[in-house]
Design an enzyme around this catalytic site. Structure first.
Site, PDB file in Angstrom:
ATOM      1  N   ASN A  87      38.559 -27.067  -5.133  1.00  0.00           N
ATOM      2  CA  ASN A  87      39.522 -27.954  -4.480  1.00  0.00           C
ATOM      3  C   ASN A  87      38.730 -28.893  -3.582  1.00  0.00           C
ATOM      4  O   ASN A  87      38.287 -28.500  -2.508  1.00  0.00           O
ATOM      5  CB  ASN A  87      40.510 -27.117  -3.652  1.00  0.00           C
ATOM      6  CG  ASN A  87      41.422 -27.987  -2.806  1.00  0.00           C
ATOM      7  OD1 ASN A  87      41.516 -29.194  -3.012  1.00  0.00           O
ATOM      8  ND2 ASN A  87      42.101 -27.368  -1.841  1.00  0.00           N
ATOM      9  N   LYS A 126      39.753 -31.404  -1.989  1.00  0.00           N
ATOM     10  CA  LYS A 126      40.576 -31.974  -0.910  1.00  0.00           C
ATOM     11  C   LYS A 126      40.358 -33.501  -0.870  1.00  0.00           C
ATOM     12  O   LYS A 126      40.117 -34.102  -1.916  1.00  0.00           O
ATOM     13  CB  LYS A 126      40.254 -31.301   0.418  1.00  0.00           C
ATOM     14  CG  LYS A 126      40.281 -29.771   0.306  1.00  0.00           C
ATOM     15  CD  LYS A 126      40.260 -29.098   1.622  1.00  0.00           C
ATOM     16  CE  LYS A 126      40.165 -27.594   1.413  1.00  0.00           C
ATOM     17  NZ  LYS A 126      40.333 -26.841   2.647  1.00  0.00           N
ATOM     18  N   HIS A 159      49.293 -25.429  -1.194  1.00  0.00           N
ATOM     19  CA  HIS A 159      48.124 -25.200  -0.331  1.00  0.00           C
ATOM     20  C   HIS A 159      48.582 -25.223   1.131  1.00  0.00           C
ATOM     21  O   HIS A 159      49.490 -25.973   1.498  1.00  0.00           O
ATOM     22  CB  HIS A 159      47.075 -26.288  -0.594  1.00  0.00           C
ATOM     23  CG  HIS A 159      45.765 -25.973   0.045  1.00  0.00           C
ATOM     24  ND1 HIS A 159      45.531 -26.172   1.390  1.00  0.00           N
ATOM     25  CD2 HIS A 159      44.636 -25.429  -0.469  1.00  0.00           C
ATOM     26  CE1 HIS A 159      44.295 -25.777   1.667  1.00  0.00           C
ATOM     27  NE2 HIS A 159      43.729 -25.316   0.560  1.00  0.00           N
ATOM     28  N   GLU A 216      47.417 -26.553   3.639  1.00  0.00           N
ATOM     29  CA  GLU A 216      47.359 -27.874   4.287  1.00  0.00           C
ATOM     30  C   GLU A 216      48.598 -28.711   3.914  1.00  0.00           C
ATOM     31  O   GLU A 216      49.099 -29.482   4.727  1.00  0.00           O
ATOM     32  CB  GLU A 216      46.054 -28.594   3.890  1.00  0.00           C
ATOM     33  CG  GLU A 216      44.858 -27.936   4.578  1.00  0.00           C
ATOM     34  CD  GLU A 216      43.552 -27.994   3.802  1.00  0.00           C
ATOM     35  OE1 GLU A 216      43.428 -28.788   2.859  1.00  0.00           O
ATOM     36  OE2 GLU A 216      42.640 -27.211   4.159  1.00  0.00           O
ATOM     37  N   GLU A 254      45.139 -17.278   0.190  1.00  0.00           N
ATOM     38  CA  GLU A 254      44.222 -17.960   1.101  1.00  0.00           C
ATOM     39  C   GLU A 254      44.682 -17.740   2.539  1.00  0.00           C
ATOM     40  O   GLU A 254      45.560 -18.467   3.032  1.00  0.00           O
ATOM     41  CB  GLU A 254      44.210 -19.459   0.816  1.00  0.00           C
ATOM     42  CG  GLU A 254      43.790 -19.812  -0.594  1.00  0.00           C
ATOM     43  CD  GLU A 254      43.279 -21.236  -0.676  1.00  0.00           C
ATOM     44  OE1 GLU A 254      42.134 -21.408  -1.062  1.00  0.00           O
ATOM     45  OE2 GLU A 254      44.024 -22.161  -0.321  1.00  0.00           O
ATOM     46  N   SER A 271      36.608 -19.827   2.883  1.00  0.00           N
ATOM     47  CA  SER A 271      35.182 -19.707   3.214  1.00  0.00           C
ATOM     48  C   SER A 271      34.410 -18.859   2.207  1.00  0.00           C
ATOM     49  O   SER A 271      33.508 -18.107   2.584  1.00  0.00           O
ATOM     50  CB  SER A 271      35.013 -19.187   4.652  1.00  0.00           C
ATOM     51  OG  SER A 271      35.597 -20.086   5.572  1.00  0.00           O
TER      52      SER A 271
END
Ligand code: PEP
Length: 255
Positions: A9, A11, A97, A99, A169, A215
């Site tokens: 991803n 982003k 996601h 975000e 996640e 991470s």
């Protein structure tokens, strides 16, 4: 048997030239994949056509998108439909996601509609879930994630669920350098699989790929991917460097 998948991803990173170089580097170092071991690359929308061209003829490496809109077509300025994604060769779309949930206020009802759009247009959906730090600290993460999955996915039937990959996640681990321990990841992945099994049966749950994200790096991927219910990873920061991403793919292949 369920697939192992490593998905990148990107982003909102990299211009077209940088993206081209990164994909060239990934392709150059890519080990042999097979039906059970896949790689997905999800660049920003403007890269999709270029990346599709680079991936043409490359077996088991698929193009992904980071989002799609919840409606089919029409007056939705700035949005991208699932059918547009399909038309440029996209195979996967990431939905939900953290975000998107946080900055764009996408709730489970909207994510259910986006999931429907993806599936209706022949895309596989990587459905993201995961708890914020305060939920983890209160030890209520299982119920929190269960609600995201029920509200986002449980309107689907078992046949549709075959085209869903879940990415767990934990928000406190995304881009923070703080990874969930292998045990924390395994515990949540086993819980997610049990939630799926309770609704759809053991076979469906056993065949679902559940990815870890947060991470993940070459240095911790092997330990995470060795967990019985961790079927690969959704990778942010470490997917922006070919050598790091290839290191994670290597860990998936060896797991
Ligand atoms: C992500 O945002 O999907 C992600 C896992 O990011 P990172 O790997 O940078 O934590």
């Amino acid at each position: 048997m369920r697939k192992k998948i490593v998905a990148a991803n990107w982003k909102m990173n990299l211009n077209l030239e940088e993206g081209k170089k990164l994909v060239d580097g990934i392709i150059a170092g890519m080990p042999t994949l097979n039906e059970q071991k896949e790689v997905v690359i999800a660049p920003p929308f403007v890269h999709l056509a270029q990346t599709a061209g680079q991936l043409q003829g490359k077996a088991h490496i698929y193009l992904g998108a980071q989002n799609c809109y919840s409606e089919t077509a029409g007056a939705y300025t700035g949005e991208i439909s699932a059918s547009m994604l399909k038309s440029v060769g996209t195979a996967y779309v990431i939905i939900g996601h953290s975000e998107r949930r946080e900055y764009f206020k996408e709730d489970n009802a909207m994510l259910a509609k986006k999931t429907d759009q993806g599936l209706a247009n022949g895309l596989k959906v990587i459905f993201c879930c995961g708890e914020p730090l305060e939920v983890r600290d209160a030890d209520t993460q299982n119920a929190y994630v269960e609600k995201q999955i029920k509200e986002g996915l449980f309107h689907l039937d078992a046949a549709q669920l075959k085209n869903i990959v879940i990415a767990y996640e934990p928000i406190w681990a995304i881009g923070t350098g703080r990874t969930a321990s292998a045990q924390q990841a395994q515990d949540m992945h086993a819980h997610i699989r049990a939630v799926i099994a309770a609704q759809y049966g053991k076979d469906t749950a056993d065949n679902m790929s559940i990815l870890y994200g947060g991470s993940c790096k070459p240095s911790n991927a092997a330990e995470l991917f060795a967990c019985a219910d961790v079927d690969g990873g959704l990778i942010g920061g470490a997917s922006l460097k070919a050598d790091e991403f290839l290191g994670i793919i290597d860990a998936m292949i060896k797991a």
